[in-house]
Design an enzyme around this catalytic site. Structure first.
Site, PDB file in Angstrom:
ATOM      1  N   LYS A   1      15.358   0.844   4.464  1.00 18.24           N
ATOM      2  CA  LYS A   1      14.653   1.356   3.293  1.00 18.24           C
ATOM      3  C   LYS A   1      14.649   2.928   3.217  1.00 18.24           C
ATOM      4  O   LYS A   1      15.124   3.405   2.012  1.00 18.24           O
ATOM      5  CB  LYS A   1      13.154   0.660   3.202  1.00 18.24           C
ATOM      6  CG  LYS A   1      12.329   1.288   1.999  1.00 18.24           C
ATOM      7  CD  LYS A   1      12.894   0.991   0.595  1.00 18.24           C
ATOM      8  CE  LYS A   1      12.076   1.798  -0.368  1.00 18.24           C
ATOM      9  NZ  LYS A   1      12.645   1.183  -1.604  1.00 18.24           N
TER      10      LYS A   1
ATOM     11  N   LEU B   1       0.835  -1.138  -0.032  1.00 18.17           N
ATOM     12  CA  LEU B   1       0.226   0.051  -0.097  1.00 18.17           C
ATOM     13  C   LEU B   1       0.803   1.157  -0.335  1.00 18.17           C
ATOM     14  O   LEU B   1       2.006   1.142   0.283  1.00 18.17           O
ATOM     15  CB  LEU B   1      -0.816   0.214   1.370  1.00 18.17           C
ATOM     16  CG  LEU B   1      -1.881  -1.186   1.252  1.00 18.17           C
ATOM     17  CD1 LEU B   1      -2.574  -1.422   2.608  1.00 18.17           C
ATOM     18  CD2 LEU B   1      -3.086  -1.120   0.123  1.00 18.17           C
ATOM     19  N   PRO B   2       0.090   2.397  -0.233  1.00 18.18           N
ATOM     20  CA  PRO B   2       1.120   3.649  -0.498  1.00 18.18           C
ATOM     21  C   PRO B   2       1.893   4.169   0.894  1.00 18.18           C
ATOM     22  O   PRO B   2       3.067   4.216   0.804  1.00 18.18           O
ATOM     23  CB  PRO B   2      -0.005   4.411  -0.677  1.00 18.18           C
ATOM     24  CG  PRO B   2      -0.956   4.091  -1.399  1.00 18.18           C
ATOM     25  CD  PRO B   2      -1.218   2.441  -0.654  1.00 18.18           C
TER      26      PRO B   2
ATOM     27  N   LYS C   1       6.958  11.259   0.302  1.00 17.76           N
ATOM     28  CA  LYS C   1       6.676  10.558   1.455  1.00 17.76           C
ATOM     29  C   LYS C   1       7.970   9.883   2.424  1.00 17.76           C
ATOM     30  O   LYS C   1       8.153  10.086   3.475  1.00 17.76           O
ATOM     31  CB  LYS C   1       5.636   9.556   1.395  1.00 17.76           C
ATOM     32  CG  LYS C   1       5.448   8.440   2.263  1.00 17.76           C
ATOM     33  CD  LYS C   1       4.971   7.076   1.908  1.00 17.76           C
ATOM     34  CE  LYS C   1       5.973   6.614   0.820  1.00 17.76           C
ATOM     35  NZ  LYS C   1       5.818   5.030   0.789  1.00 17.76           N
TER      36      LYS C   1
ATOM     37  N   THR D   1       6.370   0.945   1.942  1.00 15.55           N
ATOM     38  CA  THR D   1       7.398   1.501   2.769  1.00 15.55           C
ATOM     39  C   THR D   1       6.793   2.697   3.725  1.00 15.55           C
ATOM     40  O   THR D   1       5.933   3.548   3.237  1.00 15.55           O
ATOM     41  CB  THR D   1       8.194   2.384   1.948  1.00 15.55           C
ATOM     42  OG1 THR D   1       8.926   1.608   0.643  1.00 15.55           O
ATOM     43  CG2 THR D   1       9.399   3.281   2.240  1.00 15.55           C
TER      44      THR D   1
HETATM   45  P1  NAD Z   1       0.894   2.879  -6.025  1.00 12.74           P
HETATM   46  O1  NAD Z   1       0.125   4.126  -5.758  1.00 12.74           O
HETATM   47  O2  NAD Z   1       1.088   2.648  -7.642  1.00 12.74           O
HETATM   48  O3  NAD Z   1      -0.347   1.652  -5.623  1.00 12.74           O
HETATM   49  C1  NAD Z   1      -0.673   1.670  -4.408  1.00 12.74           C
HETATM   50  C2  NAD Z   1      -2.181   0.824  -4.535  1.00 12.74           C
HETATM   51  O4  NAD Z   1      -2.701   0.562  -3.177  1.00 12.74           O
HETATM   52  C3  NAD Z   1      -3.215   1.465  -5.770  1.00 12.74           C
HETATM   53  O5  NAD Z   1      -3.531   0.623  -6.480  1.00 12.74           O
HETATM   54  C4  NAD Z   1      -4.408   1.813  -4.435  1.00 12.74           C
HETATM   55  O6  NAD Z   1      -5.646   1.676  -5.093  1.00 12.74           O
HETATM   56  C5  NAD Z   1      -4.166   0.660  -3.573  1.00 12.74           C
HETATM   57  N1  NAD Z   1      -4.809   0.784  -2.177  1.00 12.74           N
HETATM   58  C6  NAD Z   1      -5.013   2.066  -1.493  1.00 12.74           C
HETATM   59  N2  NAD Z   1      -5.499   1.882  -0.397  1.00 12.74           N
HETATM   60  C7  NAD Z   1      -5.869   0.717  -0.399  1.00 12.74           C
HETATM   61  C8  NAD Z   1      -6.671  -0.047   0.515  1.00 12.74           C
HETATM   62  N3  NAD Z   1      -7.186   0.591   1.799  1.00 12.74           N
HETATM   63  N4  NAD Z   1      -7.063  -1.234   0.387  1.00 12.74           N
HETATM   64  C9  NAD Z   1      -6.869  -1.727  -0.936  1.00 12.74           C
HETATM   65  N5  NAD Z   1      -6.092  -1.287  -1.825  1.00 12.74           N
HETATM   66  C10 NAD Z   1      -5.507  -0.131  -1.646  1.00 12.74           C
HETATM   67  O7  NAD Z   1       2.084   2.452  -5.350  1.00 12.74           O
HETATM   68  P2  NAD Z   1       3.188   1.581  -5.566  1.00 12.74           P
HETATM   69  O8  NAD Z   1       4.029   2.494  -6.416  1.00 12.74           O
HETATM   70  O9  NAD Z   1       2.673   0.288  -5.922  1.00 12.74           O
HETATM   71  O10 NAD Z   1       4.015   1.611  -4.272  1.00 12.74           O
HETATM   72  C11 NAD Z   1       3.428   1.028  -2.932  1.00 12.74           C
HETATM   73  C12 NAD Z   1       4.448   1.018  -1.888  1.00 12.74           C
HETATM   74  O11 NAD Z   1       5.583   0.492  -2.461  1.00 12.74           O
HETATM   75  C13 NAD Z   1       4.776   2.589  -1.539  1.00 12.74           C
HETATM   76  O12 NAD Z   1       4.958   2.578  -0.123  1.00 12.74           O
HETATM   77  C14 NAD Z   1       5.892   2.879  -2.149  1.00 12.74           C
HETATM   78  O13 NAD Z   1       6.790   3.666  -1.520  1.00 12.74           O
HETATM   79  C15 NAD Z   1       6.680   1.399  -2.279  1.00 12.74           C
HETATM   80  N6  NAD Z   1       7.939   1.297  -3.324  1.00 12.74           N
HETATM   81  C16 NAD Z   1       7.240   1.671  -4.535  1.00 12.74           C
HETATM   82  C17 NAD Z   1       8.476   1.638  -5.648  1.00 12.74           C
HETATM   83  C18 NAD Z   1       8.072   1.834  -7.011  1.00 12.74           C
HETATM   84  O14 NAD Z   1       9.021   1.891  -7.866  1.00 12.74           O
HETATM   85  N7  NAD Z   1       7.005   2.326  -7.331  1.00 12.74           N
HETATM   86  C19 NAD Z   1       9.617   0.838  -5.459  1.00 12.74           C
HETATM   87  C20 NAD Z   1       9.869   0.668  -4.134  1.00 12.74           C
HETATM   88  C21 NAD Z   1       8.972   0.671  -3.134  1.00 12.74           C
END
Ligand code: NAD
Length: 299
Positions: free
Chosen positions: A172, A66-67, A247, A97
């Protein structure tokens, strides 16, 4: 050994990670607030759930991606939080994260119910998620990590044990603060070269074999057209959002305040991404920081 897995959060990272679990032969039940995201995974062979709690049926392992802190805290501990419904013996892996203190709070609440939980934030980007080559940075007990290892291995290739609950998040956050600084610095160097007549591809090749080399330059180049298949060459769509980097830099600032540590470059990077987000670029990939630094170089 194949497992029944509930996977919650199918965004840029969660979707390809869940897909790799399906490919490895696990039974994966998925939930996301976005029905379109659920539908895409069902097409790939996952089972749909209409809520987070519905995804728990028969689950031996629960994975969340999740975000931010608030989403994770509310999923597990909020009103209708699923921790209350997860049967004893289930393993919980949070890959989001988030703040180390929130990771600790949720893990301690899980432990009080007889559940093992690890924080397992990832590094490697969306390409690493798709290729199954992520790095997992784990906080929690060694025993829980060993339980998680087979499923983590289906999504990644490096698994590190940083320490107890929350330690994965702390490591991280340090990594991503450095990444934020490196992406801004790489953008600045490329824009300086271009402003003085260099080709960004030639300059990237030179710096990639010189002492300025780094992941942002070599794997995730921020200058449009230098590399194929990176967000910079797709109008900065997809990838790792500016608001997610913001964030993480905020988490670094909190960690610095708590420990009375100095992070002058991390704070500067946080301010740059904050300005960029306020300018309307919050949902672009974070490599678009190049546009803040050198708007005149682009379109
Ligand atoms: P994103 O915003 O693309 O996806 C988040 C998903 O969570 C969305 O599809 C949203 O609809 C869903 N969501 C939100 N609240 C929800 C709930 N209550 N129930 C069900 N689904 C819900 O984010 P992302 O890029 O996939 O990143 C996710 C996490 O991983 C973050 O913490 C980010 O910092 C971390 N991260 C991202 C990357 C990257 O390259 N994108 C790399 C490493 C770590």
């Amino acid at each position: 050994v194949m497992s029944n897995i509930a996977f919650i959060g199918l965004g840029n990272m969660g979707a390809p990670m869940a897909h790799n679990l399906v490919k490895a032969g696990h039974t994966v039940t998925v939930y996301d607030l976005s029905q379109a995201a659920v539908a895409r995974l069902v097409e790939a062979g996952a089972h749909p759930a209409s809520s987070a709690s519905a995804a728990l049926d028969n689950a031996e392992i629960v994975i969340s991606m999740l975000p931010a802190s608030a989403h994770v805290e509310s999923l597990y501990l909020g009103e209708n939080g699923i921790l209350a419904q997860i049967p004893e013996g289930t393993l919980i892996i949070d890959c989001s994260t988030i703040a180390p203190q929130v990771a600790r709070k949720v893990a301690l609440a899980a432990a009080a119910k007889g559940l093992s939980m690890i924080d397992a934030p990832v590094s490697g980007g969306t390409a690493g998620a798709a290729a199954g080559t992520l790095t997992f940075i784990v906080g929690g007990s060694s025993a829980a990590l060993e339980l998680a290892r087979p499923v983590l291995s289906a999504m990644g290739k490096n698994i590190f044990h940083a320490g107890d609950y929350g330690a994965g998040q702390t490591a991280k956050i340090c990594n991503n603060m450095l990444l934020g600084v490196l992406m801004a610095g790489t953008s600045e160097a490329l824009a300086l070269g271009v402003a003085n007549g260099l080709d960004p591809k030639v300059l990237s090749d030179i710096m990639s074999k010189s002492s300025g080399r780094n992941w942002a330059l070599e794997v995730y180049n921020p200058y449009p057209g230098v590399m194929e298949n990176v967000p910079a060459s797709k109008h900065y769509a997809g990838g790792f959002g500016v608001d997610l980097m913001l964030k993480d830099l905020g988490l670094a600032a909190e960690a610095a305040l708590t420990a009375r540590a100095s992070i002058p470059l991390g704070e500067l990077a946080r301010n740059l991404y904050s300005l960029h987000s306020q300018g309307g670029s919050g949902s672009l990939d974070f490599s678009s920081i190049l546009k803040l630094i050198a708007p005149a170089n682009l379109d």
